[in-house]
Design an enzyme around this catalytic site. Structure first.
Site, PDB file in Angstrom:
ATOM      1  N   CYS A 129      27.665  31.489  74.663  1.00  0.00           N
ATOM      2  CA  CYS A 129      28.578  31.289  75.791  1.00  0.00           C
ATOM      3  C   CYS A 129      27.973  31.836  77.087  1.00  0.00           C
ATOM      4  CB  CYS A 129      29.942  31.938  75.600  1.00  0.00           C
ATOM      5  SG  CYS A 129      30.779  31.426  74.112  1.00  0.00           S
ATOM      6  N   ARG A 162      22.990  28.785  76.811  1.00  0.00           N
ATOM      7  CA  ARG A 162      23.674  29.780  75.985  1.00  0.00           C
ATOM      8  C   ARG A 162      24.725  29.160  75.070  1.00  0.00           C
ATOM      9  NH1 ARG A 162      22.912  34.977  77.844  1.00  0.00           N
ATOM     10  NH2 ARG A 162      24.748  35.606  76.683  1.00  0.00           N
ATOM     11  N   TRP A 209      29.765  28.287  73.178  1.00  0.00           N
ATOM     12  CA  TRP A 209      29.198  28.094  71.841  1.00  0.00           C
ATOM     13  C   TRP A 209      30.311  28.527  70.898  1.00  0.00           C
ATOM     14  CZ3 TRP A 209      27.848  30.912  67.408  1.00  0.00           C
ATOM     15  CH2 TRP A 209      26.987  30.254  66.530  1.00  0.00           C
ATOM     16  N   ASN A 267      33.181  35.721  76.219  1.00  0.00           N
ATOM     17  CA  ASN A 267      32.006  35.567  75.355  1.00  0.00           C
ATOM     18  C   ASN A 267      32.099  36.669  74.311  1.00  0.00           C
ATOM     19  OD1 ASN A 267      29.447  35.287  74.259  1.00  0.00           O
ATOM     20  ND2 ASN A 267      28.441  36.397  75.911  1.00  0.00           N
ATOM     21  N   GLY A 268      31.989  36.317  73.041  1.00  0.00           N
ATOM     22  CA  GLY A 268      32.054  37.339  71.998  1.00  0.00           C
ATOM     23  C   GLY A 268      33.123  37.017  70.967  1.00  0.00           C
ATOM     24  N   GLU A 317       6.597  29.368  61.873  1.00  0.00           N
ATOM     25  CA  GLU A 317       7.072  29.059  63.222  1.00  0.00           C
ATOM     26  C   GLU A 317       6.956  27.553  63.512  1.00  0.00           C
ATOM     27  OE1 GLU A 317       8.769  30.223  65.449  1.00  0.00           O
ATOM     28  OE2 GLU A 317       8.157  29.453  67.391  1.00  0.00           O
ATOM     29  N   LYS A 327      10.193  25.215  64.497  1.00  0.00           N
ATOM     30  CA  LYS A 327      10.264  24.404  65.714  1.00  0.00           C
ATOM     31  C   LYS A 327      10.644  22.958  65.360  1.00  0.00           C
ATOM     32  CE  LYS A 327       9.718  27.210  68.896  1.00  0.00           C
ATOM     33  NZ  LYS A 327      10.471  28.118  68.089  1.00  0.00           N
ATOM     34  N   GLU A 381      14.415  22.738  64.261  1.00  0.00           N
ATOM     35  CA  GLU A 381      15.442  22.924  65.279  1.00  0.00           C
ATOM     36  C   GLU A 381      15.403  21.851  66.351  1.00  0.00           C
ATOM     37  OE1 GLU A 381      15.194  26.602  67.502  1.00  0.00           O
ATOM     38  OE2 GLU A 381      13.027  26.613  67.374  1.00  0.00           O
ATOM     39  N   HIS A 404       2.261  28.043  42.971  1.00  0.00           N
ATOM     40  CA  HIS A 404       3.320  28.719  42.215  1.00  0.00           C
ATOM     41  C   HIS A 404       4.647  27.971  42.311  1.00  0.00           C
ATOM     42  CE1 HIS A 404       0.620  32.028  41.472  1.00  0.00           C
ATOM     43  NE2 HIS A 404       0.334  32.056  42.760  1.00  0.00           N
ATOM     44  N   LYS A 411      20.987  29.691  72.939  1.00  0.00           N
ATOM     45  CA  LYS A 411      19.792  30.481  73.226  1.00  0.00           C
ATOM     46  C   LYS A 411      19.969  31.936  72.836  1.00  0.00           C
ATOM     47  CE  LYS A 411      15.770  31.122  75.209  1.00  0.00           C
ATOM     48  NZ  LYS A 411      14.650  30.661  74.382  1.00  0.00           N
TER      49      LYS A 411
HETATM   50  C1  F6R Z   1      13.808  29.670  67.774  1.00  0.00           C
HETATM   51  C2  F6R Z   1      14.483  30.713  68.517  1.00  0.00           C
HETATM   52  C3  F6R Z   1      15.304  31.697  67.763  1.00  0.00           C
HETATM   53  C4  F6R Z   1      15.185  33.094  68.401  1.00  0.00           C
HETATM   54  C5  F6R Z   1      16.139  34.079  67.712  1.00  0.00           C
HETATM   55  C6  F6R Z   1      16.006  35.486  68.255  1.00  0.00           C
HETATM   56  O1  F6R Z   1      13.064  28.843  68.609  1.00  0.00           O
HETATM   57  O2  F6R Z   1      14.410  30.764  69.708  1.00  0.00           O
HETATM   58  O3  F6R Z   1      14.975  31.724  66.421  1.00  0.00           O
HETATM   59  O4  F6R Z   1      13.865  33.531  68.295  1.00  0.00           O
HETATM   60  O5  F6R Z   1      17.466  33.647  67.884  1.00  0.00           O
HETATM   61  O6  F6R Z   1      16.291  35.533  69.616  1.00  0.00           O
HETATM   62  P1  F6R Z   1      15.843  36.757  70.516  1.00  0.00           P
HETATM   63  O7  F6R Z   1      14.369  36.819  70.526  1.00  0.00           O
HETATM   64  O8  F6R Z   1      16.421  36.473  71.861  1.00  0.00           O
HETATM   65  O9  F6R Z   1      16.437  37.989  69.884  1.00  0.00           O
END
Ligand code: F6R
Length: 614
Positions: free
Chosen positions: A2, A27, A75, A101-102, A484, A488, A491, A507, A609
């Site tokens: 949010c 967000r 969100w 937010n929360g 990673e 990517k 997502e 395995h 985010k």
């Molecule tokens: C993936 C991504 C998330 C963040 C995770 C932690 O691309 O961005 O997996 O890495 O939510 O977020 P931070 O680093 O802000 O604690």
């Protein structure tokens, strides 16, 4: 989770609030809403879906002019993303409007109380409960600030609440507990935002708030009170990036722009880390050399991409300092009764500095008397504030939901930390540390070379439109890179993707290999003979079973050529630093494939985010 905006000044609040929401949409983008105070009433609109839906609705049915307002981009937590559940929420007579937010944890009990008193609630949200209670307090004769102070005494959980009163054109009032909120300080106008990007086009002067504080902004001032009503002071700071840093610079996506900013972000994160004598110097390292010498174990906590940066850090810290390192998902950490004490250094990695799982893990570690060092990209955020020390990465604002430059700069900070520990503990000679620093300082140019070859990766992405599954293999520091790369792709392209340690294949996972399955292989540098050779064997094994192998291989290594359907060249770097260059083609691949598949790369479905709920 949010985004929240508040404004009071002389400008049209609707414009300021909507522009702020646009920058905060990363967000959360399940719904958006705005509320203005005009002619003694609350004028508002709110819509499910992205901000564009709200903007269209307002264009069709304009709201009245007003110079005071609040806004929200959501969100969803309590209740589906519908118009009714969108914020702002009001009480029964629409005297106040509230955005939040929360999560208010005792909302069911409070809702029951309101319903028992015949108040009708129009949504399924916890926020509406807060709005109803706040309105009752205002109707009892309290001003909005006093009412907010009384309201927060009744709430449990994590929240930022921002409110306006229809009968008070002078103030916007907010409360903060375990959820982000910053104040923007202007001339004859003041702002509230989940982060500074909400108001950066109007002012670069900001104020951070502590936990459990209520802030009142008027046109002429800012007043901060603790939840018990005693006066408090926020810390003022100057934001050292501007609006252009938050714009797309001609790229189609923020994510693509941020991938291309990585050479600069890495260089900036290395700046100023050495004294004229060549010693490493981390100026936000508030732990003494003796405290660091006493460290006998490191535990790294983080989530998602930041967790993978932590996995890479383990290889570097253990190799350079001989101190054992555990890497733990922050969301699991405190539930397993971890063994830690004053000689354990807990390293919390977070781009946003607001991730709730990481924050709770930090709090747990500190109750066990461990020192916590944060690696963070966001000045003024909660995680560095609650940590004993911090290494800031200097990636600049990361707007694309998928982390890219955040990850690379976290890696840089992890290497710096590892080298700094080695320097303090004397486990590496000065010239060895100097050599690694020189190798790090060469990375921006090497990342640029990978970016200059993006066309080949884009062609490869075009070949994979319609692919249903992709595997990623790596070994050693390349294993987190494989994880990673898979994250990517999941997502952004919504494709099934999995990363494996190449040695684990036989395995079990090798059963997944079928004719034509794309397998991206991160090949370790040839300098580490055994590692590279073992990886070559793994590649042969999957290829023999029909996989289509796409191999990321350092310049000059031709051993792989007979077994690779596609070769992507990486600059020659030492094995521990290879993640810095190897992850870049995987970021480009996911970004381009998602674009070709018509997805919203900056705002992938179901994500946000900054994950400020546990
Ligand atoms: C993936 C991504 C998330 C963040 C995770 C932690 O691309 O961005 O997996 O890495 O939510 O977020 P931070 O680093 O802000 O604690």
């Amino acid at each position: 989770m949010c985004g929240i905006v508040g404004y009071v000044g002389e400008k049209q609040a609707q414009d300021v609030v909507i522009a702020g929401l646009r920058r905060l949409e990363y967000r959360g983008y399940d719904s958006a809403g705005v509320a203005l105070v005009a002619g003694g009433v609350i004028a508002s609109d709110k819509r499910a879906g992205k901000l564009a839906n709200l903007e269209k609705a307002i264009a069709d049915h304009p709201l009245p002019g007003s110079t005071i307002g609040i806004g929200h981009t959501r969100w969803a937590t309590h209740g589906a993303p519908t118009d009714a559940n969108a914020h702002p929420h009001s009480g029964g007579v629409r005297r106040v409007a509230v955005v939040h937010n929360g999560i208010i944890e005792n909302f069911a009990e409070l809702r029951g109380e309101l319903e028992a008193a015949d108040h009708v609630l129009l949504s399924e949200t916890d926020t509406e409960v807060a709005a109803q209670l706040l309105e009752l307090l205002v109707l009892s004769g309290l001003d909005l600030t006093a009412a907010m102070l009384q309201l927060v005494a009744r709430l449990e959980g994590a929240f930022t609440l921002v409110a306006v009163d229809a009968h008070d054109r002078s103030r916007v009032v907010a409360a903060r507990r375990n959820s982000p909120l910053v104040v923007g300080i202007g001339e004859g106008e003041n702002f509230l935002g989940s982060d500074v990007s909400a108001f950066i086009e109007h002012t670069r002067e900001a104020m951070e708030l502590g936990q459990d504080q209520v802030v009142t902004i008027t046109r002429d001032g800012v007043e901060v009170l603790n939840f018990d009503g005693t006066p408090a002071e926020g810390r003022r700071y100057h934001v050292d990036w501007d609006l252009s840093a938050a714009e797309k610079d001609g790229h189609d996506w923020f994510m693509r722009k941020e991938i291309h900013e990585q050479p600069r972000a890495v260089a900036d994160s290395l700046l100023g880390r050495r004294t004229p004598e060549g010693h490493l110097h981390l100026d936000e390292m508030r732990l003494s050399d003796q405290e660091l010498r006493d460290v006998d174990k490191v535990i790294i906590i983080a989530c998602g991409t930041s967790f993978y940066a932590g996995m890479v850090a383990k290889y570097a810290i253990e190799h350079w300092t001989r101190v054992p390192v555990e890497v733990e998902l922050a969301s699991e950490f405190r539930y397993r009764d971890p063994i830690l004490d004053y000689s354990t250094l807990v390293v919390a990695i977070s781009q946003s500095g607001e991730t709730a799982d990481t924050l709770q893990a930090i709090r747990h570690a500190r109750t066990q008397r461990s020192k916590v060092l944060a690696i963070c990209n966001t000045n003024g955020s909660t995680i560095p504030r609650e940590s004993d020390a911090v290494i800031y990465t200097h990636a600049g604002p990361e707007i694309g939901v998928a982390s890219t430059k955040g990850f690379l700069t976290q890696l840089v900070a992890c290497y710096l930390l590892a080298l700094y520990l080695a320097q303090v503990k004397g486990t590496r000679y000065g010239d060895e540390i100097d050599q690694v620093m020189q190798q790090l300082e060469a990375i921006p140019e090497q990342v640029q070379r990978v970016l200059d070859d993006a066309a080949q990766v884009y062609d490869m992405a075009a070949d994979h439109v319609g692919t249903r599954s992709v595997l990623f293999l790596g070994r050693h520091a390349g294993y987190p890179v494989a994880l990673e790369g898979a994250l990517k792709l999941k997502e952004l392209a919504y494709i099934h993707a999995e990363g494996f340690a190449a040695g684990e294949l036989k395995h079990g996972p090798i059963a997944l290999i079928e004719e034509g399955l794309p397998v991206l292989c991160v090949v370790p540098p040839a300098g580490r003979d055994q590692l590279r050779d073992k990886m070559v064997s793994g590649i042969q094994e999957v290829r023999a079973r029909g996989a289509r192998t796409i191999c990321l291989v350092e310049d000059g290594d031709d051993a792989i050529t007979p077994y690779a359907d596609v070769i992507i060249r990486l600059p020659k770097v030492p094995v521990l630093l290879q993640p810095l260059v190897a992850v870049v083609p995987l970021q480009l691949f996911a970004c381009e494939l998602a674009t070709l598949m018509g997805h919203d790369v900056d705002q992938p479905r179901n994500l946000a985010k900054s994950v400020t709920v546990e």
